[in-house]
Design a protein around this motif. Structure first.
Motif, PDB file in Angstrom:
ATOM      1  N   TRP A  46       0.847  -1.180   0.250  1.00 16.96           N
ATOM      2  CA  TRP A  46       0.120  -0.088  -0.051  1.00 16.96           C
ATOM      3  C   TRP A  46       1.124   1.733   0.057  1.00 16.96           C
ATOM      4  CZ3 TRP A  46      -0.814   4.203   3.174  1.00 16.96           C
ATOM      5  CH2 TRP A  46      -1.107   4.657   2.710  1.00 16.96           C
ATOM      6  N   VAL A  55      -2.865   5.187  -6.028  1.00 18.31           N
ATOM      7  CA  VAL A  55      -3.743   5.135  -5.316  1.00 18.31           C
ATOM      8  C   VAL A  55      -4.728   6.138  -5.801  1.00 18.31           C
ATOM      9  CG1 VAL A  55      -4.399   5.214  -2.846  1.00 18.31           C
ATOM     10  CG2 VAL A  55      -2.421   3.901  -3.305  1.00 18.31           C
TER      11      VAL A  55
ATOM     12  N   VAL B  84      -1.788  -5.340  -5.591  1.00 16.40           N
ATOM     13  CA  VAL B  84      -2.376  -4.365  -4.507  1.00 16.40           C
ATOM     14  C   VAL B  84      -2.804  -2.949  -6.075  1.00 16.40           C
ATOM     15  CG1 VAL B  84      -1.833  -2.302  -3.039  1.00 16.40           C
ATOM     16  CG2 VAL B  84      -1.591  -5.182  -2.802  1.00 16.40           C
TER      17      VAL B  84
END
Lengths: 255, 255
Positions: A46, A55, B84
Motif C-alpha cells: 500500500w 492510489v 495491490v
C-alpha cells in the motif's frame, strides 16, 4: 455410543490439526506475527502504491496499516529513504550550470519536506484519523516541528552551490510568523521568499495553487531547476521544475 | 620470551574479541545476514527512489543491490505490490462510465507489464549487466514470457467491463508475430490493436513515441481512460490517460 465417542476423538484431533498444525489457518497469525506476514506485506504494498501515485485521491490510511506506518516512520528505513532521495537531488543540483544572476531556483515545500510534523501525527493515529484544521493550526502556532536532517543537508548544500531558495507551502498567510520562527529554530535560513496561501488562493487545489505560483516565478525570469515535496501536488501540474523530487509521506494525501 | 608469549596470547584474545564478539566488525556480516542491515536498507531505499522517479535517468542497478533486487523479484512482495496496484486500477475502472461506443480505451504496455521477462533477466544479472539488443531479441523471438497473474486478472476484468484494450509497446514491428503468439499463449486475447514501433519511430524516446501514439488515438475519437506500464515513459508526456498505473520494475529504466 462407542462410535459417537470415536467420532468425537476424531473431531478433536481434526481441530488440533486444523488450528495448530496447518500453517495456512489464519488463527495462528494471532499468536505468531512473522515479518512479511500478510498484514505487513499488504501495508508495504500500500505504501509503495501511495508513493507512486497509484492510489489516486485517498483520505485516510488503511486502518490495518496504522502499526506498519508508525513502525516505518519511527524507524531507520524512512530516514534512509529520505537520505537516498536527497543524494540524488544533490547529484542533479551539482550538474546544473548556475548562471550567477540569482535566477536559478530550488523550490521546497515545508510540511513533511523541510519540517516533520511526526509529533503531531503520532497523537493523531499517523493519518488514520480525519484531518482537524483547528488542531493542526494550534500545532503550527507552537512552531516546534523539527527539521529532517537530510533536508537541512540538501538545503544548505544548495545555498552553497548558489541556488536561490523559494519556499512554497499550503500554509496560510496568517501563519507566516510562526512558520518563519519554526524554520529558523529548526536551522533553516537565507530563503529568498516564503510563499503562503493568500485570500485569493483559498479553495484552490494544491496542484493549481502551486502551479500558479511557479508560473509567476517563471514570468519574473526565475528558472525553476529543482523542486522538493512530499506530495505529488507539490510537483505536478504546469510550470514544473527541471527535476522534481518526491520524498515519502505515507500519512496523508493532498490533491 | 615470556613477555612475547603473553603478548601473543593477548593478541589472540584481542582478535577473538574483534572478529567474533564485536558486532560492529563487518566480517560478522558474512556469517549472519540480518534483515534490515545497511545493504538491504540502502537497496530498499534505492528501489523506492527508482519507483518514484527520483533517480532520474539510470543505466544499471547498483551492483550492491543485485541480491536484494533478485530476492524482491522472486519473492511474494513483488506479486503483492503488483496485485495491490491492480486492485486500485480495477476500482478506478469500475467508476468509469462506459459509453458503449467502443471508444473507452485502456492502454497496456507489454514487457514487465503484461508479460514478465524475469527468466531472461535472471540470466543477465537482474539489470546489473548492460542491455544486449541481440540477446533480448532472441528471447522475444522465443515467445515464452509468462503473464503476470494480476495483469491477466485486470485485463480480463476490463474486457468484461467493456473497455477497448490497446497494446502499446516499444517492441519493433518485425516482432509482431512472436509477440502475438506469446501474448495468446500467456492467456491474453481480444485486444483491439497492437501498436509496435515502425520505421518512423526508431530513435524516438519512449515518452515521445508513446505520447504520439496516444495523441493519434485521441484524434481518432478514443478516450484514454486508463494506462498501465512499468516505466514512467509509458505513462507521462502528452495525451496522458485519465489515470495511470505504474507497476514496479527495479531492473531497468527506459527514457
Amino acid at each position: 455410543m462407542a462410535s459417537l465417542r470415536s467420532l468425537s476423538i476424531w473431531f478433536f484431533f481434526f481441530f488440533v490439526f486444523v488450528f495448530l498444525i496447518n500453517p495456512s489457518i489464519s488463527i495462528r497469525t494471532s499468536f505468531i506475527k512473522l515479518p512479511g506476514s500478510d498484514g505487513s506485506r499488504y501495508c508495504d504494498s500500500w505504501r509503495l502504491a501511495a508513493e507512486t501515485n497509484n492510489v489516486g485521491t485517498w483520505d485516510l490510511i488503511p486502518s490495518i496499516c496504522v502499526d506498519s506506518v508508525a513502525e516505518y516512520l519511527n524507524g531507520d528505513q524512512f530516514l534512509s529513504d529520505y537520505s537516498v532521495i536527497v543524494d540524488y537531488a544533490l547529484a542533479f543540483a551539482k550538474s546544473v550550470e548556475i548562471s550567477g544572476d540569482g535566477k536559478d531556483v530550488w523550490i521546497f515545500d515545508i510540511d513533511e519536506t523541510l519540517l516533520t510534523n511526526i509529533d503531531y501525527y503520532k497523537a493523531h493515529g499517523y493519518g488514520s484519523e480525519p484531518y482537524d484544521d483547528n488542531k493542526f493550526s494550534e500545532w503550527v502556532e507552537q512552531g516546534t516541528a523539527p527539521a529532517f536532517d537530510a533536508s537541512l543537508r540538501l538545503y544548505n548544500a544548495l545555498k552553497k552551490l548558489g541556488f536561490t531558495i523559494i519556499l512554497l507551502t499550503g500554509r496560510d498567510e496568517h501563519q507566516r510568523t510562526s512558520t518563519e520562527t519554526n524554520l529558523r529554530d529548526a536551522g533553516y535560513s537565507g530563503w529568498e521568499r516564503l510563499l503562503l496561501r493568500g485570500p485569493n488562493d483559498q479553495g484552490k487545489s494544491a496542484t493549481n495553487y502551486k502551479s500558479e505560483q511557479r508560473s509567476k516565478l517563471i514570468e519574473e525570469g526565475f528558472k525553476i531547476r529543482g523542486n522538493s515535496g512530499d506530495q505529488w501536488s507539490d510537483l505536478q501540474g504546469f510550470a514544473v521544475a527541471d527535476r522534481s523530487f518526491k520524498v515519502p509521506n505515507p500519512m496523508y494525501y493532498i490533491p
